[in-house]
Structure formats: structure tokens, C-alpha cells
Motif scaffolding. Sequence first.
Motif, PDB file in Angstrom:
ATOM      1  N   LEU A   7      -3.474  -1.703  15.145  1.00 55.97           N
ATOM      2  CA  LEU A   7      -4.754  -2.240  15.579  1.00 55.97           C
ATOM      3  C   LEU A   7      -4.653  -3.732  15.841  1.00 55.97           C
ATOM      4  O   LEU A   7      -4.019  -4.456  15.087  1.00 55.97           O
ATOM      5  N   LYS A   8      -5.318  -4.184  16.888  1.00 51.53           N
ATOM      6  CA  LYS A   8      -5.389  -5.611  17.177  1.00 51.53           C
ATOM      7  C   LYS A   8      -6.652  -6.206  16.557  1.00 51.53           C
ATOM      8  O   LYS A   8      -6.838  -7.401  16.559  1.00 51.53           O
ATOM      9  N   ARG A   9      -7.506  -5.346  16.029  1.00 56.60           N
ATOM     10  CA  ARG A   9      -8.751  -5.758  15.395  1.00 56.60           C
ATOM     11  C   ARG A   9      -8.762  -5.225  13.967  1.00 56.60           C
ATOM     12  O   ARG A   9      -7.986  -4.352  13.628  1.00 56.60           O
ATOM     13  N   SER A  10      -9.703  -5.707  13.174  1.00 51.58           N
ATOM     14  CA  SER A  10      -9.878  -5.119  11.847  1.00 51.58           C
ATOM     15  C   SER A  10     -10.390  -3.692  12.045  1.00 51.58           C
ATOM     16  O   SER A  10     -10.961  -3.368  13.100  1.00 51.58           O
ATOM     17  N   PRO A  11     -10.214  -2.810  11.059  1.00 47.80           N
ATOM     18  CA  PRO A  11     -10.732  -1.442  11.220  1.00 47.80           C
ATOM     19  C   PRO A  11     -12.225  -1.394  11.540  1.00 47.80           C
ATOM     20  O   PRO A  11     -12.656  -0.589  12.361  1.00 47.80           O
ATOM     21  N   ALA A  12     -13.021  -2.272  10.923  1.00 50.14           N
ATOM     22  CA  ALA A  12     -14.466  -2.288  11.204  1.00 50.14           C
ATOM     23  C   ALA A  12     -14.735  -2.709  12.655  1.00 50.14           C
ATOM     24  O   ALA A  12     -15.575  -2.108  13.337  1.00 50.14           O
ATOM     25  N   GLU A  13     -14.014  -3.713  13.125  1.00 50.33           N
ATOM     26  CA  GLU A  13     -14.176  -4.154  14.523  1.00 50.33           C
ATOM     27  C   GLU A  13     -13.700  -3.075  15.488  1.00 50.33           C
ATOM     28  O   GLU A  13     -14.325  -2.841  16.525  1.00 50.33           O
ATOM     29  N   GLN A  14     -12.610  -2.397  15.140  1.00 53.45           N
ATOM     30  CA  GLN A  14     -12.082  -1.325  15.995  1.00 53.45           C
ATOM     31  C   GLN A  14     -13.072  -0.171  16.073  1.00 53.45           C
ATOM     32  O   GLN A  14     -13.279   0.404  17.133  1.00 53.45           O
ATOM     33  N   MET A  38     -18.574  13.233  17.706  1.00 51.06           N
ATOM     34  CA  MET A  38     -17.495  13.327  16.718  1.00 51.06           C
ATOM     35  C   MET A  38     -17.512  12.114  15.792  1.00 51.06           C
ATOM     36  O   MET A  38     -17.284  12.245  14.588  1.00 51.06           O
ATOM     37  N   MET A  39     -17.805  10.949  16.348  1.00 51.57           N
ATOM     38  CA  MET A  39     -17.871   9.743  15.521  1.00 51.57           C
ATOM     39  C   MET A  39     -19.028   9.826  14.523  1.00 51.57           C
ATOM     40  O   MET A  39     -18.897   9.415  13.371  1.00 51.57           O
ATOM     41  N   ARG A  40     -20.138  10.395  14.948  1.00 54.25           N
ATOM     42  CA  ARG A  40     -21.277  10.565  14.025  1.00 54.25           C
ATOM     43  C   ARG A  40     -20.917  11.519  12.888  1.00 54.25           C
ATOM     44  O   ARG A  40     -21.318  11.304  11.748  1.00 54.25           O
ATOM     45  N   ALA A  41     -20.175  12.574  13.200  1.00 56.79           N
ATOM     46  CA  ALA A  41     -19.745  13.508  12.157  1.00 56.79           C
ATOM     47  C   ALA A  41     -18.856  12.797  11.138  1.00 56.79           C
ATOM     48  O   ALA A  41     -18.992  13.001   9.924  1.00 56.79           O
ATOM     49  N   ILE A  42     -17.979  11.930  11.625  1.00 55.35           N
ATOM     50  CA  ILE A  42     -17.104  11.156  10.730  1.00 55.35           C
ATOM     51  C   ILE A  42     -17.952  10.232   9.862  1.00 55.35           C
ATOM     52  O   ILE A  42     -17.739  10.131   8.651  1.00 55.35           O
ATOM     53  N   GLU A  43     -18.932   9.590  10.463  1.00 59.27           N
ATOM     54  CA  GLU A  43     -19.810   8.693   9.705  1.00 59.27           C
ATOM     55  C   GLU A  43     -20.612   9.443   8.643  1.00 59.27           C
ATOM     56  O   GLU A  43     -20.977   8.872   7.620  1.00 59.27           O
ATOM     57  N   LYS A  44     -20.875  10.723   8.882  1.00 56.77           N
ATOM     58  CA  LYS A  44     -21.629  11.532   7.919  1.00 56.77           C
ATOM     59  C   LYS A  44     -20.730  12.142   6.846  1.00 56.77           C
ATOM     60  O   LYS A  44     -21.194  12.931   6.036  1.00 56.77           O
ATOM     61  N   ILE A  75      -9.185   5.316  11.465  1.00 57.01           N
ATOM     62  CA  ILE A  75      -9.845   4.018  11.617  1.00 57.01           C
ATOM     63  C   ILE A  75     -11.054   3.946  10.693  1.00 57.01           C
ATOM     64  O   ILE A  75     -11.250   2.957   9.991  1.00 57.01           O
ATOM     65  N   TYR A  76     -11.863   4.992  10.677  1.00 57.77           N
ATOM     66  CA  TYR A  76     -13.060   4.965   9.837  1.00 57.77           C
ATOM     67  C   TYR A  76     -12.682   4.904   8.356  1.00 57.77           C
ATOM     68  O   TYR A  76     -13.311   4.190   7.583  1.00 57.77           O
ATOM     69  N   GLY A  77     -11.647   5.635   7.966  1.00 57.50           N
ATOM     70  CA  GLY A  77     -11.190   5.597   6.578  1.00 57.50           C
ATOM     71  C   GLY A  77     -10.727   4.211   6.180  1.00 57.50           C
ATOM     72  O   GLY A  77     -11.004   3.741   5.071  1.00 57.50           O
ATOM     73  N   GLN A  78     -10.031   3.531   7.062  1.00 56.48           N
ATOM     74  CA  GLN A  78      -9.573   2.177   6.782  1.00 56.48           C
ATOM     75  C   GLN A  78     -10.733   1.187   6.812  1.00 56.48           C
ATOM     76  O   GLN A  78     -10.750   0.219   6.063  1.00 56.48           O
ATOM     77  N   LYS A  79     -11.703   1.456   7.673  1.00 64.53           N
ATOM     78  CA  LYS A  79     -12.883   0.597   7.752  1.00 64.53           C
ATOM     79  C   LYS A  79     -13.588   0.585   6.402  1.00 64.53           C
ATOM     80  O   LYS A  79     -13.949  -0.454   5.893  1.00 64.53           O
ATOM     81  N   ASP A  80     -13.753   1.772   5.816  1.00 65.98           N
ATOM     82  CA  ASP A  80     -14.413   1.874   4.519  1.00 65.98           C
ATOM     83  C   ASP A  80     -13.603   1.205   3.423  1.00 65.98           C
ATOM     84  O   ASP A  80     -14.144   0.500   2.591  1.00 65.98           O
ATOM     85  N   SER A  81     -12.304   1.409   3.428  1.00 67.13           N
ATOM     86  CA  SER A  81     -11.476   0.845   2.363  1.00 67.13           C
ATOM     87  C   SER A  81     -11.303  -0.660   2.514  1.00 67.13           C
ATOM     88  O   SER A  81     -11.135  -1.365   1.534  1.00 67.13           O
ATOM     89  N   SER A  82     -11.380  -1.171   3.717  1.00 66.47           N
ATOM     90  CA  SER A  82     -11.211  -2.621   3.922  1.00 66.47           C
ATOM     91  C   SER A  82     -12.497  -3.383   3.613  1.00 66.47           C
ATOM     92  O   SER A  82     -12.470  -4.584   3.435  1.00 66.47           O
ATOM     93  N   SER A  83     -13.627  -2.690   3.540  1.00 62.42           N
ATOM     94  CA  SER A  83     -14.890  -3.380   3.238  1.00 62.42           C
ATOM     95  C   SER A  83     -15.163  -3.470   1.748  1.00 62.42           C
ATOM     96  O   SER A  83     -16.145  -4.053   1.337  1.00 62.42           O
TER      97      SER A  83
END
Length: 84
Positions: A7-14, A38-44, A75-83
Motif C-alpha cells: 500500500l502507498k497509503r495507510s490502510p484507513a486511507e486505502q 461487498m465493502m458494506r458487508a465487510i464493514e458489517k 485492507i479493512y482488517g489492517q485498517k481496524d488494527s492500525s487504528s
Amino acid sequence: MRESLNLKRSPAEQWDYEKQKGPDRNLCTCYDIPKIDMMRAIEKGADTIDKVSAQTYGCQGSQCCERQLQRLIDIYGQKDSSSD
């Protein structure tokens, strides 16, 4: 883990970028499932391809979208863990 996704961005930015990049285009072409669904399902809470598939019916055809879907899950999993 961020290096493994290259990633060239943080997981949250990506994640935010992915939501802006063609959200209405079909990620699953076999069943015409838009990327945003599909992204909404991941968020849920769907954190595997099978769980996303159970909620959206995506990835039940030729599985050609599995790589793209797994990348979004990662990406979503890393977004959660990086926050934390």
C-alpha cells in the motif's frame, strides 16, 4: 502486514480510496454485485470470502473476483488494527 499489501497509503486511507474508486462497478461480474455492496458487508463484520458471499451472493460463480475481494478484506482488517 502493510508491506505485504504494498500500500502507498495507510490502510484507513486505502479503504476510503477504494470506496471512492468505482463503488458502483461490479466487483463480481457473474452475479452483478457492486464493489460497494461487498465493502458494506465487510464493514458489517464479514471477514472472510465465505461470509461476504453469504451476505452478497458474490464469489459464487467462477470466483474470478476472489483476489480483489480478499484484498479488500485484508485492507479493512489492517485498517481496524492500525487504528488501535
